[in-house]
Scaffold this motif. Structure first.
Motif, short mmCIF file in Angstrom:
data_model
loop_
_atom_site.label_atom_id
_atom_site.label_comp_id
_atom_site.label_asym_id
_atom_site.label_seq_id
_atom_site.Cartn_x
_atom_site.Cartn_y
_atom_site.Cartn_z
N GLY A 1 8.50 2.81 6.26
CA GLY A 1 8.71 3.83 5.22
C GLY A 1 8.79 2.93 3.87
O GLY A 1 8.89 3.71 2.69
N ASN A 2 8.84 1.83 4.22
CA ASN A 2 9.06 0.90 2.73
C ASN A 2 7.54 -0.26 3.00
O ASN A 2 7.28 -0.47 1.61
CB ASN A 2 9.92 -0.22 2.93
N LEU A 3 7.10 -0.39 3.89
CA LEU A 3 6.06 -1.16 4.11
C LEU A 3 4.96 -0.93 5.06
O LEU A 3 5.49 -0.03 6.07
CB LEU A 3 6.59 -2.69 4.63
N ILE A 4 3.79 -1.08 4.95
CA ILE A 4 2.65 -0.62 5.68
C ILE A 4 2.07 -1.82 6.38
O ILE A 4 1.48 -2.66 5.55
CB ILE A 4 1.57 0.39 5.19
N VAL A 5 1.77 -1.88 7.64
CA VAL A 5 1.16 -3.16 8.42
C VAL A 5 0.14 -2.79 9.03
O VAL A 5 0.43 -1.88 10.12
CB VAL A 5 2.18 -4.01 8.99
N VAL A 6 -0.99 -3.16 9.22
CA VAL A 6 -2.03 -3.13 10.06
C VAL A 6 -2.61 -4.38 10.49
O VAL A 6 -2.49 -5.79 10.07
CB VAL A 6 -3.31 -2.44 9.63
N GLY A 7 -3.48 -4.45 11.60
CA GLY A 7 -3.98 -5.71 12.25
C GLY A 7 -5.30 -5.83 12.00
O GLY A 7 -5.93 -4.58 12.02
N GLY A 8 -5.82 -6.73 11.34
CA GLY A 8 -7.18 -6.94 10.71
C GLY A 8 -8.17 -7.82 11.65
O GLY A 8 -7.64 -8.21 12.72
N ALA A 9 -9.29 -8.17 11.41
CA ALA A 9 -10.17 -8.82 12.28
C ALA A 9 -9.69 -10.23 12.25
O ALA A 9 -8.99 -10.82 11.67
CB ALA A 9 -11.63 -8.70 11.48
N LYS A 10 -10.08 -10.93 13.42
CA LYS A 10 -9.80 -12.32 14.02
C LYS A 10 -8.31 -12.67 13.88
O LYS A 10 -7.91 -13.73 13.54
CB LYS A 10 -10.67 -13.19 13.06
N GLY A 11 -7.38 -11.61 13.84
CA GLY A 11 -5.99 -12.07 14.21
C GLY A 11 -5.18 -11.88 12.93
O GLY A 11 -4.14 -12.25 12.75
N SER A 12 -5.78 -11.47 11.82
CA SER A 12 -5.01 -11.48 10.57
C SER A 12 -4.30 -10.08 10.58
O SER A 12 -4.46 -8.99 11.07
CB SER A 12 -6.09 -11.27 9.45
N LEU A 13 -3.08 -10.39 9.86
CA LEU A 13 -2.18 -9.23 9.89
C LEU A 13 -2.01 -8.95 8.43
O LEU A 13 -1.59 -9.76 7.49
CB LEU A 13 -0.63 -9.77 10.35
N ILE A 14 -2.02 -7.53 8.00
CA ILE A 14 -2.25 -7.17 6.31
C ILE A 14 -1.00 -6.22 6.27
O ILE A 14 -1.08 -5.40 6.76
CB ILE A 14 -3.55 -6.68 6.05
N ALA A 15 -0.35 -6.45 4.80
CA ALA A 15 0.77 -5.63 4.45
C ALA A 15 0.36 -4.94 3.30
O ALA A 15 -0.32 -5.71 2.28
CB ALA A 15 1.79 -6.45 4.58
N PHE A 16 0.80 -3.77 3.25
CA PHE A 16 0.69 -3.05 1.91
C PHE A 16 1.89 -2.20 1.64
O PHE A 16 2.79 -2.14 2.46
CB PHE A 16 -0.28 -1.85 1.98
N ASP A 17 2.28 -1.99 0.07
CA ASP A 17 3.16 -1.23 -0.13
C ASP A 17 3.09 0.09 -0.03
O ASP A 17 1.80 0.67 0.44
CB ASP A 17 3.76 -1.60 -1.65
N MET A 18 3.99 0.93 -0.07
CA MET A 18 3.70 2.72 0.11
C MET A 18 2.81 3.17 -1.05
O MET A 18 2.42 4.32 -0.58
CB MET A 18 5.12 3.23 0.27
N ASP A 19 2.33 2.44 -1.86
CA ASP A 19 1.30 3.12 -2.98
C ASP A 19 -0.22 2.55 -2.58
O ASP A 19 -0.92 2.70 -3.42
CB ASP A 19 1.67 2.50 -4.33
N GLY A 20 -0.10 1.83 -1.46
CA GLY A 20 -1.55 1.37 -1.04
C GLY A 20 -1.92 -0.08 -1.54
O GLY A 20 -3.08 -0.55 -1.53
N ASN A 21 -0.90 -0.63 -2.26
CA ASN A 21 -1.33 -2.15 -2.91
C ASN A 21 -1.06 -3.20 -1.83
O ASN A 21 0.05 -3.30 -1.11
CB ASN A 21 -0.28 -2.60 -4.18
N LYS A 22 -1.89 -4.00 -1.72
CA LYS A 22 -2.16 -5.26 -0.72
C LYS A 22 -0.93 -6.03 -1.18
O LYS A 22 -0.93 -6.57 -2.42
CB LYS A 22 -3.46 -5.56 -0.59
N LEU A 23 -0.21 -6.50 -0.29
CA LEU A 23 0.84 -7.43 -0.62
C LEU A 23 0.79 -9.02 -0.09
O LEU A 23 0.94 -9.76 -0.72
CB LEU A 23 2.19 -7.06 -0.05
#
Length: 393
Positions: free
Chosen positions: A120-142
């Motif tokens: 509810g405060n952070l959004i995290v997804v798994g990207g290509a080749k083992g990258s871990l990508i985090a966004f705030d709740m407004d969709g901005n990449k952190l």
């Protein structure tokens, strides 16, 4: 080699040996059409659907196309009164759970292999080749953090820590604000495991993680220190293929219990604080469980849906009328338990006796992720990328 051909035939699942695996594209390319069961045996063909006189009103409240899942599994995630979804092409979106109104949609800048994890405060997804990508709740990449290998399981977020597990079974805890690694746990894997997305769930100050070889493990979020480890499934058989017994889907927390099911193993519930066994029963399932106040629901690998008493594990009922329809993880809501199939059809059954209540269609492609309850809606995500909110009235 019956087990081997079955695992490849499921499509989303494939076998990997050690840290190597069949590539996602090669697993998918082995399929022809939507029906994953191409065996010549009539006994293995998906059951035909009989005409149903609905006794429950269900309707599709809204739909969103987030992009195909490809060879991966994506499940919607709840964040307050909103739903966050992602697809393999790199799209991530946040919508209002009630109306489906799009709040924002963004590109991850990479193809995706897992997601979504959020607190509810952070959004995290798994990207290509083992990258871990985090966004705030407004969709901005952190931030982006590089892990050791491909991510198949959605990350878990809690207590300011992001927990991610890579395909080589290395588990890392990262600072939710910066993406800096705080701890690493390396667990060994058996020679053969399912290429699937066993889940993780935050339980207070702990994270409970589904492990290869049918084990559930609990770790402290802050340090990665082990809390407990329990065997859900027990491998049996003369060959490594016959002894594959990985956990399917997410472990589910409910009122102090954590419940899970394994392929070629068992279903059971355990004390979430101590890991002690409450009950287990023999079962084989490639997907996860649903849990409510009275029952634990799970489909077996032949398409029969079972309900077990949550306190004792006694079998309450069984419905085998959806045989070999490649059922999804079920979800319990109100007087119904709902489960999707390989044609994107959602079946609603009575939670009390397993009788059919209603049926709803999505987009014709398999439902492979874990469904979500969001208010009065049940949220399903299909292989072709349709996110469908079905209202139960």
């Amino acid at each position: 080699m019956r087990i081997s051909s079955k695992l490849v035939g499921v499509g989303v699942l494939a076998l990997m040996t050690g840290c190597s695996s069949l590539s996602p594209s090669s697993a998918i390319n082995k399929l022809s059409g939507l029906n994953p069961f191409s065996s010549k045996s009539k006994a293995d063909q998906p059951a035909a659907l009989v005409e149903l006189q609905a006794t429950m009103a269900v309707r599709t409240a809204w739909k969103l196309d987030i992009g195909k899942a490809g060879a991966y599994q994506f499940s919607p995630a709840l964040a307050g009164n909103t739903v966050v979804v992602a697809g393999a092409g790199g799209d991530i979106a946040r919508v209002e759970a009630t109306t489906g109104r799009l709040l924002w949609r963004t590109k991850a800048g990479s193809e995706l292999t897992s997601g979504v994890g959020t607190d509810g405060n952070l959004i995290v997804v798994g990207g290509a080749k083992g990258s871990l990508i985090a966004f705030d709740m407004d969709g901005n990449k952190l931030w982006t953090s590089q892990l050791s290998s491909e991510l198949l399981s959605a990350p878990a977020v809690g207590q300011g820590i992001v927990v991610a597990r890579s395909l080589d079974n290395r588990i890392v805890g990262l600072d939710a604000k910066t993406g800096d690694k705080k701890w690493t746990v390396q667990r060994t894997s058996p020679a053969l495991t399912l290429r699937t997305a066993p889940g993780m769930v935050v339980s207070g100050s702990d994270v409970i993680i589904a492990q290869p070889a049918g084990r559930l493990s609990s770790f402290l979020l802050a340090t990665g220190a082990p809390r407990w480890d329990v065997e859900v499934g027990v491998g049996r058989g003369a060959t490594e293929l016959e002894r594959v017994t990985d956990i399917g889907g997410y472990p589910v927390l409910f009122e102090g219990d954590v419940c899970a099911v394994t392929y070629q193993g068992r279903i059971g519930c355990f004390d979430a604080a101590a890991g002690s066994t409450k009950w287990t029963r023999d079962m084989s399932s490639e997907v996860g469980v649903a849990v409510d106040q009275r029952f634990v629901f799970a489909p077996d690998d032949k398409g029969a849906l079972y309900a077990y008493n949550r306190d004792t594990g006694a079998n309450a009922w069984k419905n085998d009328k959806l045989a070999f329809r490649r059922l999804s993880t079920p979800v319990s809501y109100g007087r119904a338990v709902a489960v999707g199939d390989y044609q994107g059809i959602v079946h609603f059954l009575s939670r009390e006796d397993g009788a059919f209540l209603a049926r709803a269609a999505t987009d014709g492609s398999p439902i492979v992720g874990t469904p979500l309850v969001a208010g009065s809606h049940l949220i399903f995500q299909t292989q072709n990328g349709t996110v469908a909110a079905i209202a139960v009235e």
